[in-house]
Every structure is written in structure tokens, then in C-alpha cells.
Design an enzyme around this catalytic site. Structure first.
Site, PDB file in Angstrom:
ATOM      1  N   GLU A  96       0.799  -1.216   0.000  1.00 60.41           N
ATOM      2  CA  GLU A  96       0.000   0.000   0.000  1.00 60.41           C
ATOM      3  C   GLU A  96       0.839   1.278   0.000  1.00 60.41           C
ATOM      4  O   GLU A  96       0.414   2.294  -0.531  1.00 60.41           O
ATOM      5  CB  GLU A  96      -0.935   0.018   1.223  1.00 60.41           C
ATOM      6  CG  GLU A  96      -2.069  -0.990   1.170  1.00 60.41           C
ATOM      7  CD  GLU A  96      -3.042  -0.707   0.038  1.00 60.41           C
ATOM      8  OE1 GLU A  96      -3.422   0.476  -0.149  1.00 60.41           O
ATOM      9  OE2 GLU A  96      -3.425  -1.655  -0.670  1.00 60.41           O
ATOM     10  N   SER A 374     -58.489 -11.182  37.182  1.00 61.35           N
ATOM     11  CA  SER A 374     -58.503 -11.133  38.647  1.00 61.35           C
ATOM     12  C   SER A 374     -57.149 -10.796  39.257  1.00 61.35           C
ATOM     13  O   SER A 374     -57.060 -10.587  40.472  1.00 61.35           O
ATOM     14  CB  SER A 374     -58.988 -12.472  39.202  1.00 61.35           C
ATOM     15  OG  SER A 374     -60.347 -12.673  38.859  1.00 61.35           O
TER      16      SER A 374
END
Length: 679
Positions: A96, A374
Site C-alpha cells: 500500500e 382477577s
């Protein structure tokens, strides 16, 4: 004649040079102005911005990793340059940017060489960017091919070289660069392609990773293996040419066989442990920090989840009889939720929002609002005690009709099975969930006291201001309800449910630490009286299938109208556990599916497994929660007064000192001054 010509040419030359100088000067001024404008447009060289985005990691309370949440450019972790072998670093610089350690951000020799090649092929085909240029382009700039962007890139590269060392730049580059397959950074690529750490990369593997960078899609070893191998040979040749490796290492690397790990495409549900819980944590993190920070901030999040308790809860939930008789493959719409949280701290130790997250990510524990039936009754009872109603009050369980303004018609509720029981004390009524007595009790104390107590207990969903409230007509989430129930076992103190204990940033600094958010919902006497009655629900009433030998559990069943949902909430001094079942489209579970049969056993199974595997959790009894000054007395279930030996049905009841009955049962008196049963 020649002299005249010479003088004329000399004059013209001077004029040409003069105008050339003027032109160059003007052109230089123009270029300087352009460059100055471009310079002013440069982004600020914010060095912290060069730190790559990191994954946010979510852990349970014991440090076990549950999930990693990351954005497209986030890395799971960073690497230090000192941890990378020399041959790995040089593989990248060789291909690179071979003069990386000698140039000052711009490589003019490389630019000239690229320009010559481009002129030969008559197009911009050869890149000349240094590693420094690539880094600033990836972080600060776009990838558009324009002269202005290139000038900005050069300027920023020069500034970066002035601000950082070469090693710092290379380290940031290797942590930032894209390797394809959603791998950002060397650590992710090493693990993703080869399942090794960067420090363990061979020369052959390092050269392959360096080969990918030129075009991650074209040279992906998963999609174009032959092209990737050919490019790898180019990298190795370059390393040998630059004397980074010798001939022996070069030949060995060429012959080394590369094994690339197959791609793994995991969904959230496959990757995350406890996906319903973890998805709720992510929602809270987004609310606190925002999406971008959650995805890329590199936070370490310690949650309230206890993985061992969660595994037991999941086992009990998925092993429910209702699910066994209705397999997921044939009845995917039959769903449910299971939530376990600590009573006093509010920390949620387990949360399950459905049978299978892959099939449905809808979190029924936090998002589904259903009627609890309930299960709402204990709030009516607690509000009654708060407003001076004694626990030995007798109400007549009988058929009645009420006009409900909201419905604009008469409402005729019924008990389960259509059976009525006549005069009953409150404990008996709650044990067996008598609807008529709950409605009468609500009518006696009024709607607002009950609504206010429920709200202070953590029920924030809108509540119906009519008598249907007594039977749980208000829709709530399971998380709301289990939090509200915890109040009864926490001496009347409501503690908000929590999922996150603390958040640490990428440096380990604690940026958030949760604290219990509490308020007094009811006095401790009312809470304990209600809790005591719910203990009877489990020992003598509709919740008996939740009873566990060696463990005191209080709880309440809840089956709403037409058996659409079945609920049960179980309480110990340490934990509150809730389960609920129902179809997505709210169709009936069936007449033979009351909560006493399908829900209560699941919570009982959970606590039974938990006390066997983690007995140290349970350190207290329900009796330990009794406030000072409260007394236990034996009363007659028929009269509600102090029991005599001749009373056929007796029960223990909890009274404040002012509520203790002073006379014995007149119904079963044998005459004279028959002895009373003391406490």
C-alpha cells in the site's frame, strides 16, 4: 539590418518574459486564492475522531456477554500496533505504501509514476495515495474523484503527519480500513476470515489481508478466491523485492494453504442471548444515548439479567403444559411472556417476550397490553385496607347487576362457574377469586382510591373508572404488573423496574450507574395484609398449583373474560415472577384453561427449579416482612370474629392493633364463656 532584427527580437523576448511573469504571478495568485478557499473548507483535524467506531457490548450482571451491537462501520475491538508482528505491518506497507516511514504524508515519486502510467493508458487508473491519505479520506472525506477532494486530502495528510507519529498513523489505519464482508479493522478481519488474533497471523494470511484492500469486493477470498490468491502472490513478491522477507519465507508463504472461514449470517435472535431482554436494553440505550452512539460508541453495558435464573425461567416457560399441547409449529399464534424481577431493587433478572424471537420479535412482556383479569383484585383489597376496611370484613357473594356508564347498559358479572357463596370474609373471597365481593369492595371504597394506589404501585396504563376495574378490565403490560406486585412484598414501596446497572465508555469510565427509583405506594400494614391473603391463594385457593415445598410463595391468578388470557404472579420476599398466555388475535384459550391450571403451575415449576439449583437466593420468609405491631389472630371464616374451638372453619388473619376483634364468634358459641383460640 541584423542589428535591427536582433534589437527587435530582444525587445519581444523581454516583453514575452514580462507578460509570462505577469501571467504566472496572476495564475499563482488565482491558485493561491483557490487553495486558500479549499483550506478554509477543510474539516477540523479532530484527532479523537480518528479513533475507529467500536461495538457496544452488552453483558449480564455476572459479566457474561449477551450481545454485541454495532453499526456498519463499527469494530468489535481495537488493536495496538505493539501487539502486531512486524511481518503483518510490513505486508500492508509493502503493497500500500512502501515509503510510508520515509515520506511526510505525500509520496511525490509515487505520484509521478502513477501519472506516467495514467498517460500511457489515457485514463486515471493508478492510485497514488499514501496510507496517511487513505486514513484521512476514510475518516474525513468522501471517495468522489474530484481535484478539490484530492487537494483537501493532501492538505489533511500533511497536517496529520505533523500532528502524529508514523506508528500512531499506521495503528489508526489498520483499525479503520475496510476488508470486505462487513469487517472493519484488522482485528475483525483476522477473526472473520481465519478465526485467529492479529498477533497469530502467518505471513501468508497477512499478505492475503493486505491483498484485499485494493478492492475488497473484487479480491474477497470468499467470493473470488482465485483472484484473491493471485493478488496475494503480488503482495508476497513485493515483500521479497523490498527485502521484508527472504526467499525461504517467500516460498513457504506461497505454498501455505489458506483456509477461509465460511461466512456467518446471524440474526439478532441467533447472536443475542436472551434476545427479548437484550432488545429491551438496546431500546433503553437508544433512548439514553441515541442510535449512533449505541452502534459505534464502544460502550460496555452491564445489565440486570442473571443468565442462570433466565435459563430456569425459559425452561419453565417453554415447558408449560399449554405449549406442550399446542406446539409452536402448529399454533404459532399462541404466545405468552415470563418476567422475573427482584422485589426490592426492581432489577429484572429474566424477561421472555414470546416463544421464539426468530418467529416474532414483538416483545409481549413490555409491549403487549392485555387485561389481567382477577390479577388486579389485590390492588382493590390493598386500597380497602388503606382506607380503614378491616381484613375480617364480611361481604355477601351474590348475583348482582350494575349500570356502567361507559358501556351505557346494565352489567351482570358472574363468578367462575356461575357459583355464589353467600357471606364471606375477604381472605376467603381472594383465595377463591370471588368476583362479586371484589366489585362490592371497590364500590364501597370508591374508584379513585384504588386507581391512585395502582398508579403509585407502577401501573401507568389508563385505567377504567368504573366497577369493571375490579375484574381487571384495564389493559396492562406484564412488566407493569410484575413491578406493581413487587410492592406488596417490598413493604409498600414501589421500585421501578431496571434493566441496566451501569454503562462504561471505551476507556472504562463509568458514565451511567442506575439507582433504585422508589416511592411509597401504600403503608406497610396494608401491603402485608394483602400479601398474607395472597399467600392463602397459593396454600388454599386458586393458586395451589404454584405451591412449592420449602418455599413460601404468595400470588394471584387472573383469567379474563372468555378465557382470552391466563395470568399468574408469584411473590417471595426476594423475587416476583409473572407468566401470561394468550393468542395474538385474542381468541379464547378454551373453557378448560383457567389460570389456576395453565399459569400457576408454570410459576410453581420455576420456583421449584430455582430453589433446587440456587437455594441461596431465598433468605427470608414472608413472615419476616410483617411490620412491627401487627398481630396474627385465628378467626372464624363464617363470622369473621375470634375463632372458638367449635368453629368448623378457621383461618389466621393479620390485624393492626386497632383492628383486632374483641369478641368471639357468636355463630359457633356453645354458650357461656367458651374459650377463644389465641393467635
Amino acid at each position: 539590418m541584423f542589428k535591427f532584427i536582433y534589437q527587435s527580437l530582444k525587445y519581444l523576448l523581454r516583453q514575452f518574459v514580462l507578460w509570462l511573469v505577469i501571467f504566472v504571478f496572476c495564475l499563482g495568485g488565482l491558485l493561491a486564492g483557490i487553495l486558500h478557499d479549499i483550506y478554509l473548507e477543510l474539516p477540523s483535524l479532530d484527532i479523537p475522531r480518528l479513533n475507529p467506531s467500536l461495538s457496544t457490548r452488552i453483558y449480564d450482571r455476572h459479566g457474561n456477554l449477551l450481545h454485541t451491537t454495532r453499526g456498519r462501520t463499527a469494530r468489535r475491538r481495537l488493536i495496538n500496533l505493539s501487539d502486531i508482528p512486524t511481518h503483518v505491518k510490513l505486508a500492508f506497507t509493502s503493497i500500500e505504501d512502501q515509503r510510508f516511514f520515509s515520506h511526510f504524508g505525500i509520496d511525490f515519486r509515487r505520484i509521478l509514476g502513477a501519472l506516467i502510467i495514467d498517460l500511457k493508458v489515457r485514463r486515471l487508473a493508478h492510485g497514488a495515495s499514501t496510507i496517511t491519505q487513505q486514513l484521512v479520506r476514510n475518516v474525513y472525506l468522501s471517495h468522489e474523484k474530484t481535484i478539490t477532494r484530492k487537494i483537501k486530502e493532501i492538505m489533511l495528510a500533511l497536517k496529520l503527519e505533523y500532528s502524529l507519529t508514523k506508528n500512531e498513523i499506521l495503528e489508526m489505519y489498520l483499525n479503520t480500513v475496510y476488508f470486505g464482508s462487513s469487517y472493519y479493522g484488522l482485528a475483525a478481519a483476522s477473526k472473520g476470515y481465519f478465526n485467529v488474533e492479529p498477533r497469530d497471523l502467518t505471513v501468508a494470511q497477512a499478505s492475503l489481508l493486505a491483498a484485499i484492500l485494493k478492492a475488497p469486493n473484487r479480491y474477497s477470498p470468499r467470493h473470488n478466491f482465485d483472484k484473491a490468491m493471485k493478488r496475494r502472490r503480488t503482495v508476497l513478491f513485493k515483500m521479497r523485492e523490498l527485502h521484508v522477507i527472504n526467499e525461504s519465507v517467500y516460498q513457504k508463504a506461497l505454498q501455505e494453504k489458506i483456509f477461509v472461514k465460511p461466512a456467518q449470517t446471524q440474526s439478532f435472535s441467533q447472536e443475542a442471548k436472551a434476545p427479548y431482554f437484550t432488545s429491551q436494553v438496546v431500546r433503553e440505550l437508544v433512548r439514553m444515548l441515541g442510535w449512533r452512539k449505541v452502534l459505534t460508541g464502544g460502550y460496555r453495558v452491564i445489565t440486570t439479567l442473571d443468565s442462570e435464573i433466565h435459563a430456569i425461567a425459559r425452561e419453565a416457560f417453554l415447558g408449560a403444559s399449554l405449549f406442550k399441547t399446542n406446539p409452536l409449529s402448529s399454533t404459532p399464534d399462541l404466545q405468552g411472556a415470563f418476567v422475573v424481577r427482584e422485589v426490592d431493587s426492581g432489577e429484572v433478572v429474566s424477561l421472555i417476550g414470546g416463544r421464539d424471537y426468530k418467529l416474532s420479535s414483538f416483545n409481549r412482556a413490555t409491549q403487549a397490553r392485555r387485561q389481567p383479569g382477577s390479577c388486579f383484585k389485590p390492588f382493590v383489597y390493598a386500597a380497602a385496607f388503606e382506607n380503614g376496611i378491616p381484613p375480617n370484613l364480611i361481604l355477601n357473594d351474590e348475583p348482582l347487576s350494575f349500570f356502567v356508564k361507559k358501556l351505557n347498559k346494565e352489567w351482570t358479572p358472574e363468578n367462575y362457574g356461575g357459583i355464589y357463596h353467600g357471606p364471606s370474609i375477604l381472605r376467603t373471597a381472594l383465595e377463591h377469586s370471588y368476583n362479586m365481593i371484589a366489585i362490592k369492595l371497590l364500590d364501597k371504597i370508591g374508584l379513585q382510591p384504588t386507581i391512585q394506589l395502582a398508579q403509585k404501585s407502577g401501573i401507568h396504563s389508563p385505567m377504567d373508572a368504573n366497577l369493571t376495574l375490579a375484574l381487571g378490565s384495564t389493559e396492562v403490560t406484564p412488566l407493569e404488573l410484575v413491578g406493581a406486585y413487587s410492592t406488596f412484598a417490598n413493604q409498600g414501596i414501589f421500585s421501578q423496574s431496571r434493566f441496566i446497572l451501569r454503562i462504561e465508555d471505551r476507556t472504562g469510565k463509568v458514565i451511567y450507574e442506575s439507582k433504585a427509583l422508589e416511592n411509597e405506594a401504600m403503608n406497610s400494614e396494608s401491603a402485608y395484609q394483602t400479601l398474607s391473603m395472597m399467600r392463602s391463594v397459593v396454600t388454599n385457593g386458586s393458586g395451589q398449583r404454584a405451591n412449592v415445598r420449602g418455599l413460601e410463595i404468595a400470588g394471584k391468578t387472573g383469567t379474563n373474560q372468555d378465557y382470552i388470557d391466563a395470568w399468574f404472579v408469584g411473590l417471595t420476599p426476594e423475587l416476583a415472577a409473572l407468566v401470561t398466555f394468550g393468542y395474538n388475535d385474542r381468541k379464547s384459550l378454551g373453557l378448560k384453561t383457567p389460570s389456576s391450571k395453565v399459569a400457576a403451575p408454570v410459576v410453581g415449576d420455576f420456583f421449584r427449579k430455582l430453589i433446587k439449583r440456587k437455594p441461596s437466593i431465598f433468605q427470608r420468609r414472608l413472615l419476616d416482612l410483617k411490620p412491627p405491631g401487627m398481630k396474627e389472630r385465628s378467626i372464624c371464616r363464617t363470622s369473621g370474629l375470634l375463632a372458638r374451638p367449635s368453629c368448623p372453619s378457621k383461618t389466621k388473619e393479620i390485624f393492626s392493633e386497632l383492628q383486632i376483634p374483641q369478641i368471639g364468634c357468636p355463630v359457633h358459641s356453645t354458650g357461656g364463656s367458651a374459650a377463644l383460640i389465641d393467635g
